[in-house]
Write an enzyme that holds these catalytic residues in place. Structure first.
Site, PDB file in Angstrom:
ATOM      1  N   LEU A 101      24.152 -16.941  97.644  1.00 43.42           N
ATOM      2  CA  LEU A 101      25.509 -17.012  98.183  1.00 43.42           C
ATOM      3  C   LEU A 101      26.577 -16.624  97.173  1.00 43.42           C
ATOM      4  CD1 LEU A 101      25.184 -20.329 100.208  1.00 43.42           C
ATOM      5  CD2 LEU A 101      25.356 -18.025 101.138  1.00 43.42           C
ATOM      6  N   ARG A 102      26.134 -16.213  95.971  1.00 39.76           N
ATOM      7  CA  ARG A 102      27.122 -15.928  94.935  1.00 39.76           C
ATOM      8  C   ARG A 102      28.032 -14.756  95.313  1.00 39.76           C
ATOM      9  NH1 ARG A 102      27.024 -17.821  89.637  1.00 39.76           N
ATOM     10  NH2 ARG A 102      24.794 -18.171  89.655  1.00 39.76           N
ATOM     11  N   GLY A 103      27.464 -13.814  96.034  1.00 43.23           N
ATOM     12  CA  GLY A 103      28.251 -12.663  96.473  1.00 43.23           C
ATOM     13  C   GLY A 103      29.427 -13.101  97.334  1.00 43.23           C
ATOM     14  N   THR A 160      32.048 -15.121  95.304  1.00 49.07           N
ATOM     15  CA  THR A 160      32.878 -14.252  94.462  1.00 49.07           C
ATOM     16  C   THR A 160      33.834 -13.441  95.324  1.00 49.07           C
ATOM     17  OG1 THR A 160      31.036 -14.075  92.953  1.00 49.07           O
ATOM     18  CG2 THR A 160      32.844 -12.556  92.611  1.00 49.07           C
TER      19      THR A 160
END
Ligand SMILES: [Zn+2]
Length: 336
Positions: free
Chosen positions: A274-276, A279
């Site tokens: 889920l980092r995309g 960010t």
């Protein structure tokens, strides 16, 4: 010689946008700049730092502690009573490739520490970079364990040094800016993923831009003071824009439909975890703050998606197109 003004940088829009976002919200993670040598990467970071308002720091503190927020202070400042403060420029610290871990994190002198406490700590580059920028040229050639360490510290905002049961912690909040040439060694995907934004810079190929770049550089080198004076107004306006955006940031909202669009975009691209999306949301929010907008819109997502996502794509052996082209295609799919 005064620093080359940020507002006089010709082209490189994506890199300038990424640096402004990091200045507004350092929590978006570092900025990775990939591209040819001599495209002004180091100039841009120095230029940005130079136009930021000077910071108020505690006199004599090696970590540039902010006297106004004692909660985040170093052991030094936390222990003492009221201290004098002074204004100092936002630091840009260079981390050279050959740096030892001791030089980066600082050294704890065990024999002295046993008698004298924290005074036996010799601060390193991370201490100097606190509240500023840490710049690594050719980050793709830096040893993996150092990159790991830097990304950990950058994410937590704290540098912890431990030696045989003794430990020292000090604040180390900085924006990590790495530059490099992917042809000279690749970054591991799990490290790439932890940089907030990634931009590609290239030597301009269109004639008018090349002419403008050369003209600006020549004018600056012939008369640095005059050149900077001519750009003083634009510099002040950019500084004001950053300051206003920082103030506005906490109030900028992210509507559900923007988050849904971000999720659809990441699904279409097959980014891991889920980092995309996180960010994408944070950087779009900082961009909205820079624009003076009350909430994140499709336009903000569209403008920041390539820099927020292109370094998180899994290799697809059936798809030989570059990562930027893949993000563009997904944008067209999701946003029409
Ligand atoms: Zn301090």
């Amino acid at each position: 010689m005064p620093t080359f003004p940020f507002s006089a940088i010709v082209g490189q829009d994506e890199m300038r946008q990424a640096l402004l976002i990091a200045a507004v919200d350092p929590s978006v993670g570092g900025v990775l700049v990939f591209g040819d040598r001599g495209t002004g990467k180091s100039t841009a970071i120095r230029a940005l730092a130079a136009l930021l308002p000077p910071m108020t720091a505690t006199v004599g503190c090696p970590y540039n502690c902010d006297p106004a927020s004692p909660a985040g202070s170093c052991p030094h400042c936390a222990a003492g009573g009221p201290r004098k403060s002074h204004k100092k420029p936002v630091p840009v610290v260079d981390l050279p490739l050959g740096a030892t871990e001791d030089r980066v994190v600082g050294t704890l002198d065990l024999e002295r520490a046993l008698g004298a406490g924290v005074k036996a700590f010799e601060p390193g580059l991370l201490a100097r970079a606190n509240r500023g920028f840490l710049y690594i040229d050719e980050v793709n050639l830096l040893e993996d364990h150092l990159v790991d360490l830097l990304l950990d510290v950058a994410a937590s905002g704290v540098n912890t040094v431990e030696r045989e049961g003794l430990s020292l912690r000090h604040p180390a909040r900085f924006v990590l800016v790495g530059s490099g040439n992917p042809e000279e060694g690749e970054l591991r995907p799990q490290l790439l993923d932890r940089f907030g934004l990634a931009c590609e810079v290239a030597t301009p190929t269109d004639i008018p831009t090349r002419v403008a770049v050369v003209r600006a550089r020549d004018a600056y080198e012939r008369d640095p003071q005059g050149f900077c004076a001519a750009h003083a107004k634009a510099e002040a306006a950019t500084a004001k824009r950053i300051e206003a955006a920082r103030k506005r940031l906490p109030a900028v909202t992210v509507p559900d439909d923007a988050l849904e669009q971000a999720a659809r975009l990441c699904l279409a691209l097959g980014t891991d975890g889920l980092r995309g999306e996180l960010t994408l949301m944070r950087t779009a929010r900082a961009l909205a703050a820079l624009d003076g907008a009350p909430s994140v819109t499709t336009d903000h997502l569209r403008r920041i998606a390539p820099a927020a996502l292109r370094h998180r794509l899994r290799r697809n052996p059936l798809d030989e197109s570059g990562s930027t082209a893949r993000v563009d295609r997904a944008l067209a799919e999701v946003f029409g």
